[in-house]
Design a protein around this motif. Structure first.
Motif, PDB file in Angstrom:
ATOM      1  N   ARG A   6      12.508 -31.546   7.159  1.00  0.00           N
ATOM      2  CA  ARG A   6      11.890 -32.287   6.058  1.00  0.00           C
ATOM      3  C   ARG A   6      12.845 -32.448   4.878  1.00  0.00           C
ATOM      4  NH1 ARG A   6       6.774 -33.727   4.279  1.00  0.00           N
ATOM      5  NH2 ARG A   6       5.824 -32.790   6.101  1.00  0.00           N
ATOM      6  N   SER A  10      13.870 -36.209   3.830  1.00  0.00           N
ATOM      7  CA  SER A  10      12.997 -36.660   2.740  1.00  0.00           C
ATOM      8  C   SER A  10      13.586 -37.803   1.923  1.00  0.00           C
ATOM      9  CB  SER A  10      12.669 -35.488   1.819  1.00  0.00           C
ATOM     10  OG  SER A  10      13.870 -35.004   1.260  1.00  0.00           O
ATOM     11  N   ALA A  15      10.530 -41.908   4.723  1.00  0.00           N
ATOM     12  CA  ALA A  15       9.768 -40.854   4.036  1.00  0.00           C
ATOM     13  C   ALA A  15       9.307 -41.321   2.661  1.00  0.00           C
ATOM     14  CB  ALA A  15      10.623 -39.597   3.916  1.00  0.00           C
ATOM     15  N   ASP A 296       7.316 -34.986  11.549  1.00  0.00           N
ATOM     16  CA  ASP A 296       6.770 -34.275  10.381  1.00  0.00           C
ATOM     17  C   ASP A 296       7.726 -34.302   9.197  1.00  0.00           C
ATOM     18  OD1 ASP A 296       4.344 -33.766  11.524  1.00  0.00           O
ATOM     19  OD2 ASP A 296       4.891 -31.772  12.255  1.00  0.00           O
ATOM     20  N   GLY A 297       9.020 -34.409   9.480  1.00  0.00           N
ATOM     21  CA  GLY A 297      10.003 -34.510   8.395  1.00  0.00           C
ATOM     22  C   GLY A 297       9.954 -35.852   7.681  1.00  0.00           C
TER      23      GLY A 297
END
Ligand code: GDP
Length: 300
Positions: A6, A10, A15, A296-297
């Motif tokens: 993440r 990010s 993201a 998920d990142g």
């Protein structure tokens, strides 16, 4: 300490735009789907994968399956994981191949040479005896870079003078690795797509001469793709597949300025295994591709 997926991802356009979109608690309507589709396409997910993802969400939205935006986001997460899970296949080196031969291909500047160093270190640390072949004979600097790296890390590097024949360098390296009973040979190759026929011929020749020593070699052809190159990555896969065949991908530079979504486009288009991804410049930033950690990142 090792940075999380993440943290590394990010900064990507993926993201950031999805973060913005969902942080304002959007209403569940067609506008949201349109904005989501635009965000995915802009983040390099590709038209085809983006429209398909959004269309499946649209159907479920119309069936009133989502009570709020968080539920829609959870469904998107599942769909993204399902898209890349099949290509998250680690490189498995069958031990009957001695040495196991990995041919590294890719356009200049994608991170091929540094990836070779990282892979060599990874497998050396796992106890394998590794040798490198400096097959990018077109760039004297690439040969020097590998040799210097090899000296520093005590990994033998087979090279010849610049301008020599790549197939001959790699052939010699395989013979030498065989006679020394080494476990792994990683061979660099040139990445000059502007003389495309020349490159195709050279890669074809490398495959032919390796086959004279070991009919199964190369056991892996790893194409290195720069994660910041967007849809151009698709063309590179096509060209290298036609030139030599590709059995796995490494997608570098997903940290920093990458838009983040190119792996979804690659999954949709080719379904080729992604063996590793580059999340930074240091050794432990080259990670085996983990579909769930990756998605998920990227998501808020
Ligand atoms: P080559 O021309 O393909 O051999 O490219 P190099 O291996 O020389 O790499 C080009 C540049 O990309 C170098 O500065 C590397 O440190 C950098 N690089 C490689 N992989 C990554 C990555 O995953 N993230 C980042 N940020 N930089 C990378």
């Amino acid at each position: 300490a090792r940075r999380s997926w993440r943290e590394r991802l990010s900064g990507s356009a993926f993201a950031r735009s999805l973060g913005t979109l969902f942080s304002r608690k959007p209403k569940l309507d067609e506008d949201l789907l349109e904005e989501l589709e635009t965000a995915l396409i802009t983040a390099d997910v590709g038209i085809s994968a983006s429209t398909e993802l959004v269309e499946s969400l649209r159907k479920r939205l119309n069936r009133r399956e989502f009570a709020d935006a968080d539920q829609l986001l959870a469904a998107l997460r599942q769909a993204l994981i399902a898209l890349v899970q099949p290509i998250a296949q680690p490189l498995v080196m069958a031990t009957q191949h001695k040495p196991f031969v990995v041919l590294m291909v890719g356009v200049n500047g994608v991170g091929k040479t540094t990836t070779i160093g990282k892979l060599a270190r990874r497998y050396q640390q796992q106890g394998l005896d590794v040798m490198l072949a400096a097959g990018d004979t077109f760039r004297a600097a690439a040969v020097e870079q590998l040799k210097t790296w090899g000296e520093r890390n005590r990994v033998p590097v087979v090279s010849q003078g610049s301008g020599s024949d790549a197939a001959s360098v790699i052939f010699d390296a395989l013979q030498s690795a065989r006679s020394k009973n080494l476990d792994l040979l990683i061979a660099d190759t040139a990445g000059r797509l502007h003389t495309q026929t020349g490159l195709m011929d050279e890669l074809g020749k490398i495959r032919r001469v390796l086959g004279k020593i070991d009919a199964g070699a190369p056991h892996e052809v790893l194409l290195v793709i720069d994660g910041t190159t967007g849809q151009n990555a698709i063309n590179q896969v096509r060209q290298f597949r036609a030139a030599i065949g590709v059995t796995g991908l490494v997608v570098t530079k997903l940290d920093g300025t990458a838009k983040g979504g190119v792996i979804f486009a690659l999954a949709k288009e080719f379904g080729l295994p992604v063996r590793f991804v580059g999340l930074g410049e240091s050794l432990d930033d080259l990670r085996e591709f983990d579909a769930t950690a990756f998605v998920d990142g990227l998501l808020p």
